[in-house]
Design a protein around this motif. Structure first.
Motif, PDB file in Angstrom:
ATOM      1  N   SER A  41      58.646  45.321  44.449  1.00  0.00           N
ATOM      2  CA  SER A  41      57.694  45.819  43.452  1.00  0.00           C
ATOM      3  C   SER A  41      56.758  44.727  42.966  1.00  0.00           C
ATOM      4  O   SER A  41      55.644  45.013  42.514  1.00  0.00           O
ATOM      5  CB  SER A  41      58.439  46.441  42.270  1.00  0.00           C
ATOM      6  OG  SER A  41      59.105  45.462  41.498  1.00  0.00           O
ATOM      7  N   HIS A  42      57.176  43.466  43.043  1.00  0.00           N
ATOM      8  CA  HIS A  42      56.262  42.374  42.703  1.00  0.00           C
ATOM      9  C   HIS A  42      55.076  42.365  43.656  1.00  0.00           C
ATOM     10  O   HIS A  42      53.929  42.146  43.236  1.00  0.00           O
ATOM     11  CB  HIS A  42      56.990  41.024  42.765  1.00  0.00           C
ATOM     12  CG  HIS A  42      58.056  40.863  41.731  1.00  0.00           C
ATOM     13  ND1 HIS A  42      59.365  40.600  42.044  1.00  0.00           N
ATOM     14  CD2 HIS A  42      58.017  40.931  40.379  1.00  0.00           C
ATOM     15  CE1 HIS A  42      60.080  40.504  40.945  1.00  0.00           C
ATOM     16  NE2 HIS A  42      59.278  40.693  39.910  1.00  0.00           N
ATOM     17  N   CYS A  43      55.336  42.591  44.938  1.00  0.00           N
ATOM     18  CA  CYS A  43      54.253  42.626  45.928  1.00  0.00           C
ATOM     19  C   CYS A  43      53.305  43.786  45.652  1.00  0.00           C
ATOM     20  O   CYS A  43      52.076  43.634  45.732  1.00  0.00           O
ATOM     21  CB  CYS A  43      54.820  42.753  47.340  1.00  0.00           C
ATOM     22  SG  CYS A  43      55.659  41.287  47.952  1.00  0.00           S
ATOM     23  N   VAL A  44      53.859  44.949  45.338  1.00  0.00           N
ATOM     24  CA  VAL A  44      53.018  46.120  45.076  1.00  0.00           C
ATOM     25  C   VAL A  44      52.155  45.879  43.846  1.00  0.00           C
ATOM     26  O   VAL A  44      50.940  46.151  43.848  1.00  0.00           O
ATOM     27  CB  VAL A  44      53.889  47.372  44.904  1.00  0.00           C
ATOM     28  CG1 VAL A  44      53.028  48.586  44.572  1.00  0.00           C
ATOM     29  CG2 VAL A  44      54.715  47.637  46.161  1.00  0.00           C
ATOM     30  N   ALA A  45      52.763  45.359  42.779  1.00  0.00           N
ATOM     31  CA  ALA A  45      51.994  45.074  41.569  1.00  0.00           C
ATOM     32  C   ALA A  45      50.919  44.028  41.827  1.00  0.00           C
ATOM     33  O   ALA A  45      49.809  44.110  41.284  1.00  0.00           O
ATOM     34  CB  ALA A  45      52.931  44.607  40.451  1.00  0.00           C
ATOM     35  N   ALA A  46      51.218  43.035  42.678  1.00  0.00           N
ATOM     36  CA  ALA A  46      50.230  41.998  42.987  1.00  0.00           C
ATOM     37  C   ALA A  46      49.033  42.596  43.725  1.00  0.00           C
ATOM     38  O   ALA A  46      47.874  42.214  43.459  1.00  0.00           O
ATOM     39  CB  ALA A  46      50.884  40.898  43.830  1.00  0.00           C
ATOM     40  N   LEU A  47      49.278  43.530  44.634  1.00  0.00           N
ATOM     41  CA  LEU A  47      48.164  44.170  45.335  1.00  0.00           C
ATOM     42  C   LEU A  47      47.327  45.009  44.382  1.00  0.00           C
ATOM     43  O   LEU A  47      46.078  45.018  44.463  1.00  0.00           O
ATOM     44  CB  LEU A  47      48.688  45.026  46.485  1.00  0.00           C
ATOM     45  CG  LEU A  47      49.325  44.263  47.646  1.00  0.00           C
ATOM     46  CD1 LEU A  47      49.857  45.226  48.702  1.00  0.00           C
ATOM     47  CD2 LEU A  47      48.327  43.291  48.288  1.00  0.00           C
ATOM     48  N   SER A  48      47.962  45.709  43.473  1.00  0.00           N
ATOM     49  CA  SER A  48      47.209  46.470  42.470  1.00  0.00           C
ATOM     50  C   SER A  48      46.410  45.532  41.578  1.00  0.00           C
ATOM     51  O   SER A  48      45.273  45.842  41.197  1.00  0.00           O
ATOM     52  CB  SER A  48      48.168  47.311  41.618  1.00  0.00           C
ATOM     53  OG  SER A  48      48.736  48.351  42.377  1.00  0.00           O
TER      54      SER A  48
ATOM     55  N   ILE B 112      47.534  33.802  51.033  1.00  0.00           N
ATOM     56  CA  ILE B 112      48.575  33.819  50.008  1.00  0.00           C
ATOM     57  C   ILE B 112      49.582  34.888  50.393  1.00  0.00           C
ATOM     58  O   ILE B 112      49.302  35.758  51.232  1.00  0.00           O
ATOM     59  CB  ILE B 112      47.987  34.108  48.607  1.00  0.00           C
ATOM     60  CG1 ILE B 112      47.169  35.412  48.633  1.00  0.00           C
ATOM     61  CG2 ILE B 112      47.149  32.940  48.114  1.00  0.00           C
ATOM     62  CD1 ILE B 112      46.624  35.833  47.290  1.00  0.00           C
ATOM     63  N   PRO B 113      50.779  34.862  49.803  1.00  0.00           N
ATOM     64  CA  PRO B 113      51.779  35.873  50.164  1.00  0.00           C
ATOM     65  C   PRO B 113      51.291  37.308  49.990  1.00  0.00           C
ATOM     66  O   PRO B 113      51.661  38.193  50.769  1.00  0.00           O
ATOM     67  CB  PRO B 113      52.946  35.551  49.228  1.00  0.00           C
ATOM     68  CG  PRO B 113      52.823  34.080  48.982  1.00  0.00           C
ATOM     69  CD  PRO B 113      51.344  33.810  48.934  1.00  0.00           C
ATOM     70  N   ALA B 114      50.473  37.568  48.970  1.00  0.00           N
ATOM     71  CA  ALA B 114      49.967  38.922  48.770  1.00  0.00           C
ATOM     72  C   ALA B 114      49.142  39.383  49.957  1.00  0.00           C
ATOM     73  O   ALA B 114      49.108  40.579  50.276  1.00  0.00           O
ATOM     74  CB  ALA B 114      49.148  38.993  47.481  1.00  0.00           C
ATOM     75  N   ARG B 115      48.471  38.444  50.608  1.00  0.00           N
ATOM     76  CA  ARG B 115      47.704  38.796  51.806  1.00  0.00           C
ATOM     77  C   ARG B 115      48.631  39.267  52.921  1.00  0.00           C
ATOM     78  O   ARG B 115      48.312  40.221  53.648  1.00  0.00           O
ATOM     79  CB  ARG B 115      46.883  37.589  52.274  1.00  0.00           C
ATOM     80  CG  ARG B 115      46.163  37.789  53.615  1.00  0.00           C
ATOM     81  CD  ARG B 115      45.179  38.955  53.549  1.00  0.00           C
ATOM     82  NE  ARG B 115      44.600  39.251  54.837  1.00  0.00           N
ATOM     83  CZ  ARG B 115      43.440  38.721  55.277  1.00  0.00           C
ATOM     84  NH1 ARG B 115      42.784  37.854  54.521  1.00  0.00           N
ATOM     85  NH2 ARG B 115      42.951  39.062  56.446  1.00  0.00           N
TER      86      ARG B 115
END
Length: 475
Positions: free
Chosen positions: A199-206, A436-439
């Motif tokens: 969920s951290h990844c999803v929130a980061a993309l948002s 970055i990791p979000a990418r």
């Protein structure tokens, strides 16, 4: 298995068939000593469930002429589980946990029982066990069905083992555990760990799609109120987004709560899940049998370790926290379909005026939120009086485990809806994220989500996003 160091992660590995199980030799020796002591004590004093009946029959002595098959009769009378059969991973986890508990050497059961469980796990043999029949004070029906399968009286769902004898004192010693409830709880605990990290990844993309403000995640902010989970969440978002040094002002003075309050709401979920894991790792390595046979003390103790209030309350806390983070995910989804926050078309539609885009995702997410809200009701507020008033309280941890599993499934769907919308918004913005990791999360999502932005069914997209979430936990 030595009864001392089993972890939730190891339970999940065995449940998925990814680990091999061996019973420690010293555990067999401990079980042998416990069995011999229990048999000796039963010749000199009453021992519950061995020389007496159980429940309200605790004061009924088992007559000598009926003692020969008492263990089997006790198993038969308790093997009344209902509902659908438990799935194979759940049963494997239950067998593993019961094996590990027996390995502590305090049950008084014959060592052939833990040896048989170890053999079942090694051979892939699984008893047919039904879902319903426990209220958090011992998984009596599930373990009675298992005991009768070991005795050759009930069917195996997968494979089989040669039948073993069940002595008079073996039945209650084997049934006296919450292994099935602990199994479901351990599996959902491990699953939630991955889901919350994803969920951290999803929130980061948002965050990127909504052009969020980094101030809400700044290190000084969270050092000022350092709840462990909150600090962890903020640090994880900074890592995923490559935030370093002094933060720059965002495009808005203040973001909506879905972005701004994410650490403060996600933090309790991380902390309560971690506490749940601590409770579980005590329970799955505990001697919970009533009565408990202590070789060190040369005695047997009657007690209430079968009561799982710690587990029920920990599960209740997790579901409550999970509902809150799911609400924030749905809130971010609402922000993603709002042009005032994205600068894009309403509902991220790419067709002619009036196109619906991802409008339906909000309905799906709020349907799941309703499920989460219902599942979050605390089971620990319930009560039960059974066995002619002798057993006048229950933890309902079994029901808490089921509800937590249902809540985790619903949360996964909410997150999947947010992920589909966030990726669509980033595609429409032609976002160019740095290395970055979000990418990496964005690239992985793009690889499984259809790039077609026209109005169409999004069912397959939501399922693909849900399937992807566990792998995002490793970024």
């Amino acid at each position: 298995m030595d009864g001392r160091a089993l972890t939730c992660a190891e339970v999940a590995l065995v449940a998925d068939g990814q680990a091999r199980v061996e019973l420690d030799y010293e555990a067999v020796s401990r079980a042998e000593q416990s069995w011999q002591l229990a048999g000796d004590l039963a010749t000199r004093r009453h021992v519950y469930g061995r020389t007496t009946g159980v429940g309200a029959n605790r004061d009924e002595a088992v007559p000598a002429e009926a003692a020969g098959d008492y263990g089997l009769r006790l198993l038969r009378s308790h093997a009344g589980g209902g509902g659908s059969p438990l799935p194979a991973p759940h049963v494997r986890a239950m067998l593993l946990i019961r094996l590990n508990q027996l390995a502590t050497g305090r049950s008084g059961a014959h060592p052939r029982l833990p040896t048989a469980l170890a053999q079942a796990l090694a051979d892939g043999a699984l008893p047919l066990v039904h879902r319903f029949g426990a209220i958090g004070t011992g998984d009596l029906t599930a373990l009675a069905e298992t005991g009768l399968a070991l005795a050759g009286e009930r069917p195996w769902a997968v494979g089989h083992l040669p039948a073993i004898p069940i002595d008079t004192g073996d039945a209650l010693a084997f049934m006296s555990s919450n292994a099935a409830t602990l199994a479901e709880s351990a599996l959902v605990c491990v699953g939630l760990d991955r889901l919350l990290r994803a969920s951290h990844c999803v929130a980061a993309l948002s965050y990127v799609a909504l052009d969020g403000s980094p101030e809400a995640y700044a290190t000084p902010v969270h050092e000022a109120r350092p709840h462990p989970g909150q600090v962890e969440c903020a640090a994880e978002i900074r890592r995923l987004l490559g935030m370093h040094g002094v933060t720059k002002p965002g495009s808005r003075l203040q973001d909506p709560y879905g972005l701004r309050a994410f650490p403060q709401v996600q933090g309790p979920a991380l902390d309560t899940r971690r506490y749940l894991e601590q409770v579980l790792e005590i329970e799955i390595n505990a001697s919970a049998e009533n009565p408990m046979v202590s070789v060190a003390d040369g005695n047997v103790f009657h007690h209430a370790h079968f009561h799982t209030a710690y587990l029920a309350l920990a599960l209740d806390q997790v579901r409550s926290a999970l509902h809150s983070v799911a609400e924030l995910s749905a809130a971010r989804l609402g922000d993603l379909v709002e042009p005032a926050f994205t600068g894009l078309s309403p509902f991220l539609a790419a067709g002619p005026p009036g196109s619906s885009g991802v409008m339906i995702l909000e309905y799906v997410a709020h349907d799941m939120l309703t499920q989460l809200r219902q599942a979050a009701l605390p089971v620990s507020l319930g009560t039960a009086v059974v066995s002619r008033g002798m057993e006048d309280h229950a933890s309902f941890s079994t029901q808490a485990a089921r509800q937590t599993a249902a809540a985790a499934d619903a949360y996964q769907q909410v997150l999947a809806c947010e992920l589909v919308a966030a990726v669509r918004a980033l595609r429409m913005r032609h976002a160019e994220m740095l290395d970055i990791p979000a990418r990496t999360a964005f690239d992985q999502a793009c690889a499984v989500l259809d790039a077609d932005l026209s109005d169409r069914s999004l069912t397959a997209d939501v399922q693909a996003a849900a399937d992807l979430l566990p792998s995002l936990a490793d970024l």
